[in-house]
Enzyme design. Structure first.
Site, mmCIF file in Angstrom:
data_model
loop_
_atom_site.group_PDB
_atom_site.id
_atom_site.type_symbol
_atom_site.label_atom_id
_atom_site.label_comp_id
_atom_site.label_asym_id
_atom_site.label_seq_id
_atom_site.Cartn_x
_atom_site.Cartn_y
_atom_site.Cartn_z
ATOM 1 N N GLY A 122 38.842 21.340 55.833
ATOM 2 C CA GLY A 122 37.455 21.360 56.298
ATOM 3 C C GLY A 122 36.658 20.148 55.876
ATOM 4 O O GLY A 122 35.425 20.156 55.974
ATOM 5 N N ARG A 125 58.098 6.152 56.467
ATOM 6 C CA ARG A 125 57.812 7.257 57.379
ATOM 7 C C ARG A 125 58.148 8.618 56.783
ATOM 8 O O ARG A 125 59.162 8.799 56.121
ATOM 9 C CB ARG A 125 58.602 7.074 58.681
ATOM 10 C CG ARG A 125 58.567 8.280 59.619
ATOM 11 C CD ARG A 125 59.279 7.954 60.937
ATOM 12 N NE ARG A 125 59.485 9.157 61.705
ATOM 13 C CZ ARG A 125 60.644 9.799 61.816
ATOM 14 N NH1 ARG A 125 61.720 9.329 61.178
ATOM 15 N NH2 ARG A 125 60.755 10.884 62.537
ATOM 16 N N CYS A 148 52.670 8.058 57.342
ATOM 17 C CA CYS A 148 53.433 6.869 57.017
ATOM 18 C C CYS A 148 52.664 5.988 56.046
ATOM 19 O O CYS A 148 51.527 6.275 55.676
ATOM 20 C CB CYS A 148 53.726 6.058 58.281
ATOM 21 S SG CYS A 148 54.279 7.036 59.693
#
Length: 634
Positions: free
Chosen positions: A366, A50, A2
């Protein structure tokens, strides 16, 4: 995923800003293209955008108000332990009307006050308004995964996920010249500063509490690093490895929860390969994504990504790009930046996010492993400086050679000479100066020389010294490498690495989750001695050893390349007209008045010389700034 924004007025004049709440929310549409919402009451306004990640009930939209109508929240992020927290609240008598983590945060605040925030495992920026108390509580996650900007004057306080939103609310567009000077050194702006005076980045692990006309800031989290306890860690190295695997497996599992397509970035390096290996345990036929560079074989690591994908039977997609493909996206990427940010690898992240978003909505990455476990070349360099010895001294003794040889990031030989020269400088410096030197592309002296005399006069020396001192506060002459990693966690990670991923993924409405930055993993990492992370033979030692059985042997004993956009080639070709006739043209630089035209000319001359060194990175910082300046300041 959001975006949030809001206004808290201190006066009638401040209330006028509430009329700009819609424009502020519209400015961050890419963060949340699926829906929007607003809340306005008296002197407070909250805005929300959103993107659907979980299947929410009808009552799950934001802003969200509690049953009694007293508290209202806007929340950006994901809480990965919200189900456990929800069950505990239900046992205490709380009633829920949705299945969302947003409502869990709201109920925790209602029942426990500000201290609840320590229970959250995830990344976030949020604001909670208390109608009865007329107060606002604003908080940011531990490591700065999600951005949160704040501006305050005598009439109002603004907050937002992006600078675009702040500008729509009407913050003054006055350049912070101390921030600009640091930008010209680092190629990004470290918090709490931003490019604009008065607009601050809420520091990671901090909150603000606003009531009446008072604003109180506080750190709610700090990495629990104690050098004495770390040195006396009672776990054997084998036990440390097992605990790391268990913590990482739990962190990955928590981040696999989504009701939309989910995948993982797979670069071919150790970190993304570990995430892929763990995610594949719990997600059959996991979707994984890599980008390859047809024209830049030195940086192409898709061979290793393919090996990991085959081993773990993922549905692997390689986006193989030419330099032309990269260049075609360059101006779109620059257009999204609302603050100067010149880490050129952002372009690769932008394209990877764009292509990945066509197939999934959430991707694991990662990020963070290098900073907490010591994975960069500079970490090995720091280790070797501290170890000393004949080889290290010999590098310094050959200073004359490194100065004479051509240096460039765009090839093995030139890059090695560049690294040896920087190492040699580091051998002759104290720990604070060495860290700053290795973190920057230009010295403070060179950065200021690039500014016009009028601009230099706008740099407050005491403020500049304080900001640099704050960045380096964790480093001590008698400390160890963990202090360097701690400094990376408060500088490089939030303001370069995480900022890059957040901006480029949000530009393409993709959520990126980072298991290595689960707070339990980070806290564990800073309980480990340096010997578990870096030794004379290996960087990121415990990560490599703990997951050795999960990864192809070819991933070991290979250089860490990362990625460099071919800026030097572009600047000497495609970008040359933009440099010479537009953004860095003498006439424009002179009329703009920010930079010293003679110094800019010197950089351009070095660009076309036999030994460009890192000059393309410095010119890239200027190009990014000038592009931004034309969009937001003219």
């Amino acid at each position: 995923m959001c975006g949030i924004t809001g206004v808290f007025a201190f006066s009638d004049a401040g209330r006028q800003s509430l009329t700009r709440l819609q424009a502020s929310t519209d400015a961050i549409v890419r963060r949340g293209p699926d829906s929007q919402g607003h809340f306005v009451y008296d002197q407070c306004g909250l805005g929300f955008r959103r993107l659907a990640i979980l299947d929410l009930s009808a009552d799950g939209n934001q802003p969200m108000t509690d049953e009694a109508g007293r508290y209202t929240i806007v929340f950006n992020g994901e809480i990965f332990n919200y189900r456990e927290l929800r069950e505990k609240l239900i046992k205490k008598g709380c009633r829920f009307h949705s299945q969302t983590d947003t409502e869990v945060i709201l109920q925790l605040y209602i029942t426990e006050g500000r201290s609840f925030i320590k229970k959250l495992n995830g990344f976030f920026g949020f604001a909670i308004y208390d109608k009865e108390e007329n107060s606002l509580f604003i908080a940011r996650d531990r490591y700065g995964v999600k951005p949160l900007l704040v501006y305050r004057d005598e009439d109002q306080l603004f907050f937002a996920s992006e600078m675009k939103s702040m500008l729509a609310l009407g913050v003054p567009r006055k350049i912070d010249y101390v921030a600009l000077s640091q930008y010209l050194q680092l190629n990004y702006i470290p918090g709490p500063a931003s490019i604009f005076k008065g607009v601050k980045k809420l520091l990671p692990g901090h909150y603000l509490y606003v009531k009446g006309g008072k604003v109180v800031g506080k750190a709610w989290y700090k990495i629990p690093y104690d050098p004495k306890k770390t040195a006396k860690n009672k776990l054997s190295y084998e036990q440390q490895q097992k605990k790391l695997v268990d913590l990482m497996d739990d962190a990955v599992q928590r981040r696999l929860v989504a009701d939309v397509p989910l995948g993982a970035f797979l670069s071919g390096g150790i970190d993304s390969s570990v995430i892929t290996a763990l995610a594949a345990r719990h997600t059959p036929h996991l979707s994984t994504f890599s980008i390859g560079f047809k024209d830049e074989p030195f940086f192409d690591e898709t061979k290793y990504a393919n090996l990991v994908a085959a081993r773990h039977k993922t549905n692997h997609t390689v986006f193989s790009l030419t330099n032309n493909d990269l260049y075609e996206h360059l101006h779109d990427m620059l257009d999204y930046l609302d603050e100067p940010f010149a880490d050129s690898s952002a372009l690769a992240v932008y394209i990877l996010s764009q292509r990945t978003r066509q197939q999934v909505t959430v991707a694991l990455s990662g990020d963070g492993a290098d900073e907490i476990f010591g994975g960069y070349n500079k970490h090995m360099g720091e280790f070797k400086v501290r170890q000393g010895g004949f080889k290290a001294e010999a590098v310094t003794g050959l200073n004359f050679l490194w100065d004479a040889l051509p240096k460039s990031r765009n090839g093995f030989f030139g890059n090695k000479v560049r690294q040896l020269q920087r190492f040699s400088r580091g051998m002759l410096s104290g720990v604070k100066d060495r860290y700053w030197d290795w973190a920057t592309f230009a010295s403070e002296k060179d950065a200021r020389a690039l500014l016009s005399p009028a601009s230099r006069q706008k740099i407050g020396k005491k403020l500049a010294e304080k900001r640099r001192k704050d960045v380096l506060e964790h480093l001590h002459a008698d400390g160890d490498l963990n202090e360097v990693l701690l400094t990376d966690m408060t500088l490089v990670l939030p303001y370069d690495m995480l900022a890059k991923v957040d901006m480029m993924s949000m530009a393409n409405s993709l959520e990126v989750r980072t298991p290595f930055l689960d707070y339990k993993v980070v806290d564990f990492a800073f309980s480990l001695p340096v010997s578990s992370k870096v030794n004379s033979a290996m960087k990121k030692r415990i990560v490599q050893d703990a997951f050795r059985a999960e990864l192809p042997t070819e991933l070991y004993d290979r250089p860490k390349h990362g990625f460099e956009v071919p800026l030097l080639k572009w600047m000497r070709n495609e970008l040359r007209p933009l440099i010479e006739n537009d953004l860095l043209a003498d006439e424009f630089v002179t009329s703009q008045g920010i930079f010293d035209v003679d110094e800019v000319r010197k950089l351009k001359a070095q660009l076309f010389s036999r030994s460009p060194g890192d000059v393309h990175a410095r010119i890239w910082a200027l190009i990014v700034f000038q592009t931004w300046w034309k969009k937001y300041m003219v």
